[in-house]
Design a protein around this motif. Structure first.
Motif, short mmCIF file in Angstrom:
data_model
loop_
_atom_site.label_atom_id
_atom_site.label_comp_id
_atom_site.label_asym_id
_atom_site.label_seq_id
_atom_site.Cartn_x
_atom_site.Cartn_y
_atom_site.Cartn_z
N LEU A 1 2.82 -11.19 4.12
CA LEU A 1 1.68 -9.34 4.57
C LEU A 1 1.21 -8.94 2.67
O LEU A 1 -0.39 -8.66 2.93
N THR A 2 1.56 -9.25 2.32
CA THR A 2 1.11 -9.06 0.23
C THR A 2 -0.49 -9.89 1.18
O THR A 2 -1.62 -9.52 0.16
N ILE A 3 -0.51 -11.17 1.45
CA ILE A 3 -2.27 -12.28 1.14
C ILE A 3 -2.38 -11.68 2.09
O ILE A 3 -3.53 -11.17 1.78
N MET A 4 -2.00 -10.71 3.31
CA MET A 4 -3.41 -10.20 4.15
C MET A 4 -3.45 -9.03 4.09
O MET A 4 -4.82 -8.49 3.77
N ALA A 5 -2.63 -8.18 3.25
CA ALA A 5 -2.71 -6.95 2.24
C ALA A 5 -4.11 -7.09 1.34
O ALA A 5 -5.31 -6.35 0.92
N LEU A 6 -4.06 -8.21 0.43
CA LEU A 6 -5.12 -8.04 -0.63
C LEU A 6 -6.29 -8.65 0.26
O LEU A 6 -7.38 -8.29 -0.12
N LEU A 7 -6.40 -9.66 1.78
CA LEU A 7 -7.80 -10.13 1.64
C LEU A 7 -8.13 -9.11 2.70
O LEU A 7 -9.35 -9.11 3.10
N TYR A 8 -7.34 -8.41 3.24
CA TYR A 8 -8.27 -7.29 3.49
C TYR A 8 -9.09 -6.16 2.83
O TYR A 8 -10.01 -5.02 2.96
N GLU A 9 -8.77 -6.48 1.33
CA GLU A 9 -9.57 -6.02 0.08
C GLU A 9 -11.54 -6.54 0.21
O GLU A 9 -11.82 -6.49 -0.16
N VAL B 1 -0.18 -0.34 5.00
CA VAL B 1 0.48 -1.19 4.01
C VAL B 1 -0.24 -0.69 2.54
O VAL B 1 -1.53 -0.72 2.78
N PRO B 2 0.32 -0.19 1.65
CA PRO B 2 0.02 -0.17 0.28
C PRO B 2 -1.19 -1.02 -0.13
O PRO B 2 -0.90 -2.24 0.19
N SER B 3 -2.24 -0.38 -0.50
CA SER B 3 -3.13 -0.88 -0.83
C SER B 3 -3.10 -2.19 -2.44
O SER B 3 -2.64 -1.19 -2.97
N GLN B 4 -4.03 -3.44 -2.26
CA GLN B 4 -3.23 -3.98 -3.73
C GLN B 4 -4.96 -4.19 -4.27
O GLN B 4 -4.43 -4.42 -5.13
N LYS B 5 -5.39 -2.98 -3.61
CA LYS B 5 -7.31 -2.91 -4.25
C LYS B 5 -6.21 -2.40 -6.22
O LYS B 5 -7.61 -3.36 -6.80
N GLY B 6 -5.60 -2.77 -7.05
CA GLY B 6 -5.27 -2.32 -8.11
C GLY B 6 -4.76 -3.61 -8.49
O GLY B 6 -5.20 -4.26 -10.03
N MET B 7 -4.15 -4.55 -8.06
CA MET B 7 -3.54 -5.90 -8.20
C MET B 7 -5.00 -6.72 -8.56
O MET B 7 -5.02 -7.49 -9.19
N ILE B 8 -5.99 -6.32 -7.26
CA ILE B 8 -7.13 -7.04 -7.36
C ILE B 8 -8.37 -6.66 -8.21
O ILE B 8 -8.90 -7.45 -9.47
#
Length: 106
Positions: free
Chosen positions: A19-27, A87-94
């Motif tokens: 799910l985290t990978i999908m959220a990262l790829l959503y960005e 899903v919580p955004s992973q934009k900050g991580m990226i």
């Protein structure tokens, strides 16, 4: 889409790492080395998750040199896009890390 197929796809998202990978790829599209770095895990572990997501029809890959880049493949699965919107955004991580800074896939 059949309920059984939809259930199989949703099972893939039941795993926190996937799910985290999908959220990262959503960005954005990401290199394997970026995903490894973001999730602080091994490349073989990420590759196993990516294989499952690819086999499930959720991601596609593009090979550039020795590196593999992944992006979402959900145009025909609007219910997945809707889930990822919540899903919580992973934009900050990226934004905090950049593959090019690590010279891992240049």
């Amino acid at each position: 889409m059949e309920i059984e197929r939809m259930a199989d796809i949703l099972k893939l998202l039941g795993d926190k790492t996937r799910l985290t990978i999908m959220a990262l790829l959503y960005e954005k599209e990401l290199c394997v080395c970026e995903i490894v770095d973001f999730l602080k895990t091994s490349q073989p572990n990420i590759s196993q998750h990516m294989r499952k997501l690819k086999n499930g029809g959720l991601v596609k890959e593009a090979k550039r040199g020795q590196w593999v880049y992944y992006s979402l493949d959900i145009e025909d699965k609007p219910f997945i896009r809707e889930i990822l919107r919540h899903v919580p955004s992973q934009k900050g991580m990226i934004q905090q890390a950049n593959c090019e800074d690590n010279d891992c896939c240049i």
